[in-house]
Motif scaffolding. Sequence first.
Motif, PDB file in Angstrom:
ATOM      1  N   LEU A  41       0.833  -1.201   0.000  1.00 51.47           N
ATOM      2  CA  LEU A  41       0.000   0.000   0.000  1.00 51.47           C
ATOM      3  C   LEU A  41       0.864   1.245   0.000  1.00 51.47           C
ATOM      4  O   LEU A  41       1.959   1.249   0.576  1.00 51.47           O
ATOM      5  CB  LEU A  41      -0.916   0.041   1.241  1.00 51.47           C
ATOM      6  N   GLU A  42       0.357   2.295  -0.605  1.00 45.30           N
ATOM      7  CA  GLU A  42       0.878   3.639  -0.403  1.00 45.30           C
ATOM      8  C   GLU A  42      -0.208   4.411   0.329  1.00 45.30           C
ATOM      9  O   GLU A  42      -1.409   4.254   0.034  1.00 45.30           O
ATOM     10  CB  GLU A  42       1.229   4.307  -1.728  1.00 45.30           C
ATOM     11  N   THR A  43       0.184   5.194   1.305  1.00 48.39           N
ATOM     12  CA  THR A  43      -0.792   5.884   2.146  1.00 48.39           C
ATOM     13  C   THR A  43      -0.396   7.341   2.354  1.00 48.39           C
ATOM     14  O   THR A  43       0.703   7.766   1.975  1.00 48.39           O
ATOM     15  CB  THR A  43      -0.903   5.207   3.520  1.00 48.39           C
ATOM     16  N   THR A  44      -1.278   8.057   3.010  1.00 45.85           N
ATOM     17  CA  THR A  44      -0.983   9.445   3.374  1.00 45.85           C
ATOM     18  C   THR A  44      -0.250   9.526   4.707  1.00 45.85           C
ATOM     19  O   THR A  44       0.027  10.615   5.205  1.00 45.85           O
ATOM     20  CB  THR A  44      -2.289  10.248   3.487  1.00 45.85           C
ATOM     21  N   GLY A  45       0.066   8.363   5.313  1.00 46.80           N
ATOM     22  CA  GLY A  45       0.652   8.335   6.634  1.00 46.80           C
ATOM     23  C   GLY A  45      -0.453   8.409   7.683  1.00 46.80           C
ATOM     24  O   GLY A  45      -1.628   8.200   7.386  1.00 46.80           O
ATOM     25  N   GLY A  46      -0.114   8.701   8.891  1.00 43.68           N
ATOM     26  CA  GLY A  46      -1.118   8.815   9.931  1.00 43.68           C
ATOM     27  C   GLY A  46      -1.542   7.470  10.469  1.00 43.68           C
ATOM     28  O   GLY A  46      -0.848   6.466  10.347  1.00 43.68           O
ATOM     29  N   SER A  47      -2.734   7.441  11.054  1.00 46.10           N
ATOM     30  CA  SER A  47      -3.232   6.251  11.725  1.00 46.10           C
ATOM     31  C   SER A  47      -3.962   5.331  10.756  1.00 46.10           C
ATOM     32  O   SER A  47      -4.667   5.807   9.849  1.00 46.10           O
ATOM     33  CB  SER A  47      -4.188   6.654  12.850  1.00 46.10           C
ATOM     34  N   PRO A  48      -3.820   4.001  10.938  1.00 45.13           N
ATOM     35  CA  PRO A  48      -4.594   3.075  10.100  1.00 45.13           C
ATOM     36  C   PRO A  48      -6.097   3.296  10.212  1.00 45.13           C
ATOM     37  O   PRO A  48      -6.832   3.011   9.264  1.00 45.13           O
ATOM     38  CB  PRO A  48      -4.199   1.701  10.647  1.00 45.13           C
ATOM     39  N   ALA A  49      -6.553   3.799  11.351  1.00 44.13           N
ATOM     40  CA  ALA A  49      -7.991   4.033  11.517  1.00 44.13           C
ATOM     41  C   ALA A  49      -8.501   5.084  10.545  1.00 44.13           C
ATOM     42  O   ALA A  49      -9.680   5.088  10.188  1.00 44.13           O
ATOM     43  CB  ALA A  49      -8.287   4.451  12.956  1.00 44.13           C
ATOM     44  N   ASP A  50      -7.599   5.972  10.076  1.00 41.63           N
ATOM     45  CA  ASP A  50      -8.013   6.984   9.109  1.00 41.63           C
ATOM     46  C   ASP A  50      -8.143   6.411   7.702  1.00 41.63           C
ATOM     47  O   ASP A  50      -8.767   7.023   6.834  1.00 41.63           O
ATOM     48  CB  ASP A  50      -7.001   8.132   9.088  1.00 41.63           C
ATOM     49  N   ALA A  51      -7.517   5.224   7.498  1.00 42.25           N
ATOM     50  CA  ALA A  51      -7.595   4.544   6.202  1.00 42.25           C
ATOM     51  C   ALA A  51      -7.201   5.468   5.052  1.00 42.25           C
ATOM     52  O   ALA A  51      -7.863   5.514   4.018  1.00 42.25           O
ATOM     53  CB  ALA A  51      -8.993   3.963   5.971  1.00 42.25           C
ATOM     54  N   GLY A  52      -6.104   6.211   5.223  1.00 39.15           N
ATOM     55  CA  GLY A  52      -5.654   7.123   4.178  1.00 39.15           C
ATOM     56  C   GLY A  52      -4.848   6.415   3.102  1.00 39.15           C
ATOM     57  O   GLY A  52      -3.674   6.735   2.862  1.00 39.15           O
ATOM     58  N   LEU A  86       7.998  11.377  -1.872  1.00 33.81           N
ATOM     59  CA  LEU A  86       8.476  10.001  -1.698  1.00 33.81           C
ATOM     60  C   LEU A  86       7.875   9.057  -2.723  1.00 33.81           C
ATOM     61  O   LEU A  86       8.582   8.238  -3.325  1.00 33.81           O
ATOM     62  CB  LEU A  86       8.132   9.518  -0.280  1.00 33.81           C
ATOM     63  N   THR A  87       6.567   9.157  -2.958  1.00 31.86           N
ATOM     64  CA  THR A  87       5.890   8.186  -3.818  1.00 31.86           C
ATOM     65  C   THR A  87       5.649   8.691  -5.232  1.00 31.86           C
ATOM     66  O   THR A  87       5.423   7.891  -6.144  1.00 31.86           O
ATOM     67  CB  THR A  87       4.528   7.807  -3.203  1.00 31.86           C
ATOM     68  N   GLY A  88       5.637   9.982  -5.407  1.00 32.02           N
ATOM     69  CA  GLY A  88       5.286  10.539  -6.706  1.00 32.02           C
ATOM     70  C   GLY A  88       3.791  10.623  -6.923  1.00 32.02           C
ATOM     71  O   GLY A  88       3.326  11.002  -7.996  1.00 32.02           O
ATOM     72  N   SER A 130      12.874  -3.211  -9.085  1.00 32.92           N
ATOM     73  CA  SER A 130      13.435  -2.377  -8.022  1.00 32.92           C
ATOM     74  C   SER A 130      12.301  -1.683  -7.290  1.00 32.92           C
ATOM     75  O   SER A 130      11.471  -1.009  -7.919  1.00 32.92           O
ATOM     76  CB  SER A 130      14.392  -1.337  -8.603  1.00 32.92           C
ATOM     77  N   PRO A 131      12.219  -1.801  -5.973  1.00 34.02           N
ATOM     78  CA  PRO A 131      11.165  -1.097  -5.232  1.00 34.02           C
ATOM     79  C   PRO A 131      11.357   0.412  -5.322  1.00 34.02           C
ATOM     80  O   PRO A 131      12.481   0.914  -5.211  1.00 34.02           O
ATOM     81  CB  PRO A 131      11.362  -1.606  -3.797  1.00 34.02           C
ATOM     82  N   ASN A 132      10.264   1.133  -5.580  1.00 36.42           N
ATOM     83  CA  ASN A 132      10.351   2.583  -5.782  1.00 36.42           C
ATOM     84  C   ASN A 132       9.217   3.332  -5.085  1.00 36.42           C
ATOM     85  O   ASN A 132       8.835   4.418  -5.503  1.00 36.42           O
ATOM     86  CB  ASN A 132      10.344   2.900  -7.280  1.00 36.42           C
ATOM     87  N   HIS A 133       8.664   2.739  -4.034  1.00 38.48           N
ATOM     88  CA  HIS A 133       7.586   3.358  -3.268  1.00 38.48           C
ATOM     89  C   HIS A 133       6.320   3.542  -4.098  1.00 38.48           C
ATOM     90  O   HIS A 133       5.532   4.456  -3.833  1.00 38.48           O
ATOM     91  CB  HIS A 133       8.021   4.698  -2.669  1.00 38.48           C
ATOM     92  N   ARG A 134       6.131   2.697  -5.083  1.00 38.59           N
ATOM     93  CA  ARG A 134       4.839   2.571  -5.757  1.00 38.59           C
ATOM     94  C   ARG A 134       4.334   1.164  -5.474  1.00 38.59           C
ATOM     95  O   ARG A 134       5.101   0.195  -5.467  1.00 38.59           O
ATOM     96  CB  ARG A 134       4.943   2.833  -7.256  1.00 38.59           C
ATOM     97  N   ALA A 135       3.038   1.038  -5.237  1.00 36.90           N
ATOM     98  CA  ALA A 135       2.482  -0.180  -4.668  1.00 36.90           C
ATOM     99  C   ALA A 135       2.772  -1.430  -5.502  1.00 36.90           C
ATOM    100  O   ALA A 135       3.245  -2.445  -4.978  1.00 36.90           O
ATOM    101  CB  ALA A 135       0.974  -0.015  -4.461  1.00 36.90           C
TER     102      ALA A 135
END
Length: 608
Positions: free
Chosen positions: A51-62, A97-99, A188-193
């Motif tokens: 997953l790529e997310t907005t950060g924060g808490s998992p409860a926010d499901a961003g 970070l993710t683009g 190569s991992p590049n911060h895309r899911a």
Amino acid sequence: MRSSARAQRAGAPPAVLRVDPRPVPAHAEAQTTFDDLGTPLADVTFVVVDLETTGGSPADAGITEIGAVKVRGGEVVGEFQTLVQPGIPVPAFIAVLTGITDSMLLDAPRLAVALPAFLDFAAGCVLVAHNAPYDVGFLKGACAKLGRPWPDHVVLDTAKLARAVLMKDEVPNCKLSTLAPFFRSTTSPNHRALSDARATVDVLHGLIGRVGSLGVHSLEELATYTSRVTPAQRRKRHLAEGLPDSPGVYVFRDDRGRALYVGKSGRVRSRVRTYFTASETRSRMAEMVGVAARVDAVVTATPLEAEVRELRLIAELSPRYNRRSRNPERSVWVKLTVEPFPRLSVVRTVKDDVDAGAAYLGPFGSRRGALEAVEALQAAIPLRTCTSRMPALGTGSACVLAEMGRCPAPCVGAVDVAGYAIHVEAARHALLDDVRHVEAVLVGRLRALADDLRYEEAALWRDRLETFARGAARAQEIASLAALPELVAARPTADRGWEVHVVRHGRLAGAVTVRPGVDPRPAVAALVSTAEQVDPPVGPVPAALVEETLRILRWLEQDGVRLVPGPEPLAWSLPAHGAGGLLSRLAASRAADVVARPTVERHLRPAG
């Protein structure tokens, strides 16, 4: 920004993309569970997710992007990728970070569309993620936000597995960016899911290859793998082959046939297999497995029969790796002795002296518990506390308790045998059939202490009263069942069949399970006629280990248990004023906290 340009060149629309080059076999979609231990890895379908997310808490499901790869037998059988509109702005550092930027997510499907599509894609599969608690935490948070139940997938964490498999001199850390080149990933991992999921697939396969050389070939072994499990321990997996996957008892034996360990399980083969994986964390069990040469199994008709046979085998074989093997009946009892001036004594064995006037309370799990019950009884009934035997005419000097009026002092002749017998009879009734006097005296003491604001002392005496009540209730229940020549009881099973037990003098004499839809009466009649013949017990104890009788009593107390009528009337009862009622009243009053809190009405009352 390279990842953003790559997405634009690929022309990836913000819609759910599902690519399945070839169909997955129908049986691959069956949910894998840990009850089906030993599933070959080649037969497991994995969904590697990132997953790529907005950060924060998992409860926010961003969640901003979901990427997943479905693999089976080392081959990719499907991929899933979608951007997700999180409903909140993407922080600047996340975008760098993710683009993934807010503009890319304007027309992306919302979570209510993207999440169900992914769950359909992953249905029935084992989830894999690198640092799985993070990704799975967001997926669970998303399910909670949408009011959907989490499918409860089996989850593997490649980061955790890598830490158990790889040494520090091989890789400096277990980041995905480090492991992907180590295992020669083609992505190569590049911060895309999707890219990170593809790289994680290569890492997963590399780790499976590493542990495969150590004898790890099943899903359960992989899921519980740690370096604590030695290769020698894994090589013993063949000992579980051929064992029944049904309720029963298993016995680990060494090369000379000596019993090492006895256990029970509702599924013997599945349980024995766990001893060869990291799910068994007891160090002494690893030592036991190293010595074991074979495993024997005894199939039982019901789980209760398995519990009983385990107890009997431990008592018979004394296996050195069972903690209870040295003394399975390690309990202690409180005895009202047989002598001119009886007293309360803590004993290890129960003798055949009830007809002579003895009475027993217990069993207790420790000497301390037995002594607490003695203190409760002696506070209500003035029995002598000295331990020496005395003749009918007492001689000697009075003790401090006698001077305080807490002992009738037969040692100095202050009371004769007939006068002392009044207290003895009161104690016998308290142990056997009537606890009202003990309850009234000690409840009165509790109230007085609470009125004086001496709450800690009141709690101490309450604990002593409860300990006495538990011991008396156990003794009365055991005696009631031990006195019955025969009791037949049945309980419905989960599949609407019946499990039936025959109990004779407190000993399990027979057991059978009746399949659903089958008339149980012929099976019950056959069981009664073939069950073990049990002679009446000697003394107040049952014709079995006391712990066996206690297990039977707990089974009889379960919801749904029914007594099966026989040719003779069943006279099974407990004393009307016995300890069971006192125990219930104490539990109710503790729940109300009537003694410890002065602001609550103190309404604990003895039985009328």
